[in-house]
Design a protein around this motif. Structure first.
Motif, PDB file in Angstrom:
ATOM      1  N   LEU A 126       1.790   6.113   5.855  1.00 54.78           N
ATOM      2  CA  LEU A 126       2.085   5.176   4.773  1.00 54.78           C
ATOM      3  C   LEU A 126       0.828   4.454   4.314  1.00 54.78           C
ATOM      4  CD1 LEU A 126       5.425   3.681   6.126  1.00 54.78           C
ATOM      5  CD2 LEU A 126       5.173   5.279   4.224  1.00 54.78           C
ATOM      6  N   GLU A 127       0.052   3.947   5.257  1.00 55.10           N
ATOM      7  CA  GLU A 127      -1.162   3.228   4.891  1.00 55.10           C
ATOM      8  C   GLU A 127      -2.152   4.150   4.176  1.00 55.10           C
ATOM      9  OE1 GLU A 127      -2.014   0.075   5.099  1.00 55.10           O
ATOM     10  OE2 GLU A 127      -0.366  -0.775   6.257  1.00 55.10           O
ATOM     11  N   SER A 128      -2.249   5.403   4.621  1.00 51.59           N
ATOM     12  CA  SER A 128      -3.142   6.358   3.978  1.00 51.59           C
ATOM     13  C   SER A 128      -2.728   6.630   2.540  1.00 51.59           C
ATOM     14  CB  SER A 128      -3.171   7.673   4.765  1.00 51.59           C
ATOM     15  OG  SER A 128      -3.714   7.490   6.047  1.00 51.59           O
ATOM     16  N   MET A 129      -1.418   6.518   2.264  1.00 49.77           N
ATOM     17  CA  MET A 129      -0.898   6.735   0.922  1.00 49.77           C
ATOM     18  C   MET A 129      -0.994   5.490   0.055  1.00 49.77           C
ATOM     19  SD  MET A 129       2.503   8.856   2.069  1.00 49.77           S
ATOM     20  CE  MET A 129       3.234   8.884   0.430  1.00 49.77           C
ATOM     21  N   GLY A 130      -1.543   4.419   0.610  1.00 55.11           N
ATOM     22  CA  GLY A 130      -1.661   3.177  -0.144  1.00 55.11           C
ATOM     23  C   GLY A 130      -0.417   2.322  -0.109  1.00 55.11           C
ATOM     24  N   ILE A 131       0.494   2.606   0.825  1.00 55.61           N
ATOM     25  CA  ILE A 131       1.727   1.824   0.967  1.00 55.61           C
ATOM     26  C   ILE A 131       1.528   0.826   2.101  1.00 55.61           C
ATOM     27  CG2 ILE A 131       4.194   1.910   1.499  1.00 55.61           C
ATOM     28  CD1 ILE A 131       4.184   4.779   0.379  1.00 55.61           C
ATOM     29  N   ASP A 132       1.602  -0.446   1.793  1.00 52.90           N
ATOM     30  CA  ASP A 132       1.337  -1.501   2.763  1.00 52.90           C
ATOM     31  C   ASP A 132       2.467  -1.606   3.775  1.00 52.90           C
ATOM     32  OD1 ASP A 132       0.318  -3.763   4.034  1.00 52.90           O
ATOM     33  OD2 ASP A 132       1.294  -5.135   2.633  1.00 52.90           O
ATOM     34  N   THR A 133       2.107  -1.609   5.066  1.00 52.07           N
ATOM     35  CA  THR A 133       3.095  -1.804   6.138  1.00 52.07           C
ATOM     36  C   THR A 133       2.894  -3.136   6.851  1.00 52.07           C
ATOM     37  OG1 THR A 133       1.718  -0.746   7.839  1.00 52.07           O
ATOM     38  CG2 THR A 133       3.183   0.685   6.539  1.00 52.07           C
ATOM     39  N   GLY A 134       1.742  -3.772   6.639  1.00 54.80           N
ATOM     40  CA  GLY A 134       1.438  -5.000   7.356  1.00 54.80           C
ATOM     41  C   GLY A 134       1.071  -4.778   8.805  1.00 54.80           C
ATOM     42  N   LEU A 135       0.837  -3.520   9.206  1.00 55.68           N
ATOM     43  CA  LEU A 135       0.607  -3.200  10.616  1.00 55.68           C
ATOM     44  C   LEU A 135      -0.865  -2.951  10.914  1.00 55.68           C
ATOM     45  CD1 LEU A 135       3.644  -0.837  11.246  1.00 55.68           C
ATOM     46  CD2 LEU A 135       3.447  -3.275  11.745  1.00 55.68           C
ATOM     47  N   ASP A 136      -1.276  -3.379  12.097  1.00 49.77           N
ATOM     48  CA  ASP A 136      -2.621  -3.151  12.612  1.00 49.77           C
ATOM     49  C   ASP A 136      -2.570  -1.874  13.446  1.00 49.77           C
ATOM     50  OD1 ASP A 136      -4.905  -3.085  14.256  1.00 49.77           O
ATOM     51  OD2 ASP A 136      -5.030  -5.262  14.379  1.00 49.77           O
ATOM     52  N   LEU A 137      -3.118  -0.791  12.914  1.00 49.67           N
ATOM     53  CA  LEU A 137      -3.002   0.503  13.579  1.00 49.67           C
ATOM     54  C   LEU A 137      -3.745   0.550  14.913  1.00 49.67           C
ATOM     55  CD1 LEU A 137      -3.176   2.923  10.536  1.00 49.67           C
ATOM     56  CD2 LEU A 137      -1.225   2.489  12.008  1.00 49.67           C
ATOM     57  N   THR A 153     -13.249   7.234   7.746  1.00 50.90           N
ATOM     58  CA  THR A 153     -13.035   6.798   6.358  1.00 50.90           C
ATOM     59  C   THR A 153     -11.883   5.821   6.252  1.00 50.90           C
ATOM     60  OG1 THR A 153     -11.649   8.740   5.989  1.00 50.90           O
ATOM     61  CG2 THR A 153     -13.970   8.894   5.340  1.00 50.90           C
ATOM     62  N   PHE A 154     -10.948   5.860   7.212  1.00 51.96           N
ATOM     63  CA  PHE A 154      -9.786   4.977   7.139  1.00 51.96           C
ATOM     64  C   PHE A 154     -10.206   3.522   7.249  1.00 51.96           C
ATOM     65  CE2 PHE A 154      -6.209   2.597   8.795  1.00 51.96           C
ATOM     66  CZ  PHE A 154      -5.181   3.026   8.000  1.00 51.96           C
TER      67      PHE A 154
END
Length: 314
Positions: A265-276, A307-308
């Protein structure tokens, strides 16, 4: 099918490893470890966690301490703590303990419903009506979610018709559910089937259709999440390290893996609010507590791409 022009800007991952995950393994995780799991997940940004289930301890000793874990979860700011309840008695405990949300599972497969809850699907609908009455009588603000499981097929019964899934979803809403969700309990779904059923569910329930629950039995959980995202669904259940399964669905693996789903999700630009990074650290900790039990996922092996971090910093 008409796909929305854009994906949701934000998605919520509801952690279900403490319930759906732990109920399917033999290892008994101490209460102190479960509390640490909830604390660390909250620190990593998770704001919806299914902390357990109010079922008889003799049936699921892994979840006998749900009340204690829930009590701790209630001390964390901004956390919505949910529990699974199989019946009115479990719901009464959820209400008394102050759960924010209770999930009543209903299987669209008649055979699975009898095996899992010893009730027909329509008897579960009637139980939800009793739960709603008890919730309202208590003046509780606890939300009621009707979770329609085996929505895409069943290892016991085989085919489950979409029309029956939608009939039961409407019946749950009519009986007093605040919201409903769909679950691929045994991992039979594919992206095309998910897109079709989610489109119909959204047309029927609108915003009250709240969540997708996809098992990764055949490696399609993330693809199925993407199909649901394209329809506008923006909340998904997931299990840290992919632990879990289904007691009455041989071969069903755990849910979508929390850390892999968050990364996608984060890679797709969708915010999850999570610290991976924090999630991966928690995964290592939890995997140590359940050493010898099957775990799943890919991100922990490969790590975050260089890159992430740069992308996240922009």
């Amino acid at each position: 099918m008409n796909f929305p022009s854009s994906l949701p800007a934000r998605a919520v991952i509801r952690e279900v490893g403490l319930r759906d995950g732990l109920q399917s393994i033999r290892t008994l995780v101490p209460t102190a470890h479960k509390i640490e799991w909830v604390r660390a997940a909250h620190a990593a940004g998770q704001r919806e966690i299914e902390v357990g289930s109010f079922v008889p301890p003799r049936l699921l000793p892994q979840l006998a301490d749900t009340a204690e874990v829930l009590a701790f979860a209630k001390t964390l700011p901004g956390l919505r703590a949910s529990v699974l309840v199989p019946n009115l008695k479990g719901a009464e405990r959820a209400i008394a303990q102050g759960a924010d949300l209770m999930i009543l599972p209903l299987s669209a497969s008649h055979a699975h419903s009898l095996a899992n809850l010893r009730k027909t699907p329509d008897e579960v609908v009637a139980e939800l009506a009793r739960i709603r009455a008890a919730r309202d009588a208590a003046g509780s603000s606890c939300l009621i979610e009707g979770g329609v499981g085996t929505a895409f097929g069943c290892t016991i019964q085989g085919e489950v018709k979409p029309a029956e899934v939608l009939r039961l979803m409407q019946a749950l809403l009519d009986a007093g559910a605040d919201r409903v969700s769909l679950a691929d309990t045994v991992g039979w779904a594919d992206p095309a089937a998910v897109a079709r059923l989610c489109e119909q569910a959204l047309r029927l329930a609108g915003e009250r259709f709240c969540c997708g629950h996809f098992h990764d039995t055949r490696g399609l959980a993330l693809a199925n999440v993407h199909a649901a995202l394209q329809q506008g669904v923006a909340r998904f259940d997931a299990s840290l390290a992919g632990i879990g399964g289904c007691p009455h669905a041989p071969g069903a693996s755990g849910n979508a893996t929390t850390e892999d789903l968050a990364f996608m999700l984060e890679s797709m630009g969708i915010d999850t609010g999570l610290d991976l990074e924090a999630l991966l650290a928690l995964r290592r900790q939890v995997a140590g507590w359940i050493e010898g039990e099957p775990t799943h996922g890919s991100l922990w092996r490969a790590g975050l791409p260089s890159t992430f971090a740069r992308r996240a910093a922009r």
